[in-house]
Design a protein around this motif. Structure first.
Motif, short mmCIF file in Angstrom:
data_model
loop_
_atom_site.label_atom_id
_atom_site.label_comp_id
_atom_site.label_asym_id
_atom_site.label_seq_id
_atom_site.Cartn_x
_atom_site.Cartn_y
_atom_site.Cartn_z
N GLY A 216 -68.46 6.77 20.75
CA GLY A 216 -69.14 7.97 20.30
C GLY A 216 -68.81 9.18 21.15
O GLY A 216 -68.54 10.27 20.63
N LEU A 217 -68.81 9.02 22.46
CA LEU A 217 -68.46 10.14 23.35
C LEU A 217 -67.01 10.55 23.19
O LEU A 217 -66.68 11.74 23.23
CB LEU A 217 -68.75 9.76 24.81
N SER A 218 -66.11 9.59 22.97
CA SER A 218 -64.71 9.92 22.76
C SER A 218 -64.52 10.72 21.48
O SER A 218 -63.79 11.72 21.45
CB SER A 218 -63.86 8.65 22.70
N LEU A 219 -65.16 10.28 20.41
CA LEU A 219 -65.05 11.00 19.14
C LEU A 219 -65.65 12.40 19.24
O LEU A 219 -65.11 13.36 18.69
CB LEU A 219 -65.71 10.21 18.02
N LEU A 220 -66.76 12.53 19.96
CA LEU A 220 -67.35 13.83 20.17
C LEU A 220 -66.42 14.74 20.97
O LEU A 220 -66.24 15.92 20.65
CB LEU A 220 -68.70 13.70 20.89
N GLY A 221 -65.79 14.19 22.00
CA GLY A 221 -64.84 14.96 22.80
C GLY A 221 -63.63 15.40 21.99
O GLY A 221 -63.17 16.55 22.10
N ILE A 222 -63.11 14.52 21.15
CA ILE A 222 -61.98 14.87 20.29
C ILE A 222 -62.39 15.97 19.32
O ILE A 222 -61.65 16.93 19.10
CB ILE A 222 -61.46 13.63 19.55
N ARG B 179 -54.56 26.57 17.81
CA ARG B 179 -53.38 26.70 18.66
C ARG B 179 -52.40 25.57 18.42
O ARG B 179 -51.19 25.78 18.35
CB ARG B 179 -53.81 26.71 20.13
N VAL B 180 -52.92 24.36 18.26
CA VAL B 180 -52.06 23.21 18.01
C VAL B 180 -51.38 23.35 16.65
O VAL B 180 -50.19 23.06 16.51
CB VAL B 180 -52.88 21.90 18.08
N SER B 181 -52.11 23.82 15.64
CA SER B 181 -51.51 24.00 14.33
C SER B 181 -50.41 25.06 14.36
O SER B 181 -49.39 24.91 13.68
CB SER B 181 -52.58 24.42 13.31
N ARG C 17 -62.01 21.66 17.80
CA ARG C 17 -62.65 22.93 17.45
C ARG C 17 -62.16 24.05 18.38
O ARG C 17 -61.97 25.17 17.93
CB ARG C 17 -64.16 22.85 17.55
N LEU C 18 -61.97 23.74 19.65
CA LEU C 18 -61.53 24.76 20.60
C LEU C 18 -60.04 25.06 20.49
O LEU C 18 -59.62 26.21 20.58
CB LEU C 18 -61.86 24.33 22.03
N HIS C 19 -59.21 24.03 20.34
CA HIS C 19 -57.76 24.20 20.44
C HIS C 19 -57.01 23.85 19.17
O HIS C 19 -55.79 23.88 19.16
CB HIS C 19 -57.22 23.32 21.57
#
Length: 93
Positions: free
Chosen positions: A47-53, A63-65, A58-60
């Motif tokens: 759950g924490l990993s999915l939240l972090g991803i 830029r990645v796209s 949302r933040l980056h």
């Protein structure tokens, strides 16, 4: 012609098996034994990993796209689902 084992009995048997598995899982969870504690820890980590991803995207994500588009093609976004679609076509001849 359908196989005889594909009648109404198979979904009922599958539902009974899932119900039994759910009861076993609930009993292990309530008992707080080692398997349940490890599962709770792994579930928390997932759950924490999915939240972090999600937060990182949302933040980056924009830029990645934009990194997938090559300069000079006149495209602002790749037309397809990924970066492979943004490749510059080679000129024949």
């Amino acid at each position: 012609m359908a196989a005889p084992w594909l009648g109404w009995e198979a979904p009922g048997r599958a539902l009974r098996s899932l119900a039994w598995l759910g009861q076993e899982f609930a009993a292990d969870w309530a008992a707080q034994d080692l398997r349940a504690a490890l599962f709770q820890l792994l579930l928390l980590w997932l759950g924490l990993s999915l939240l972090g991803i999600h937060l990182a995207w949302r933040l980056h994500g924009g830029r990645v796209s934009r990194l997938c588009c090559r300069p000079g093609t006149g495209r602002t976004e790749p037309p397809g689902p990924g970066c492979a679609a943004a490749r510059v076509p080679t000129k024949p001849g």
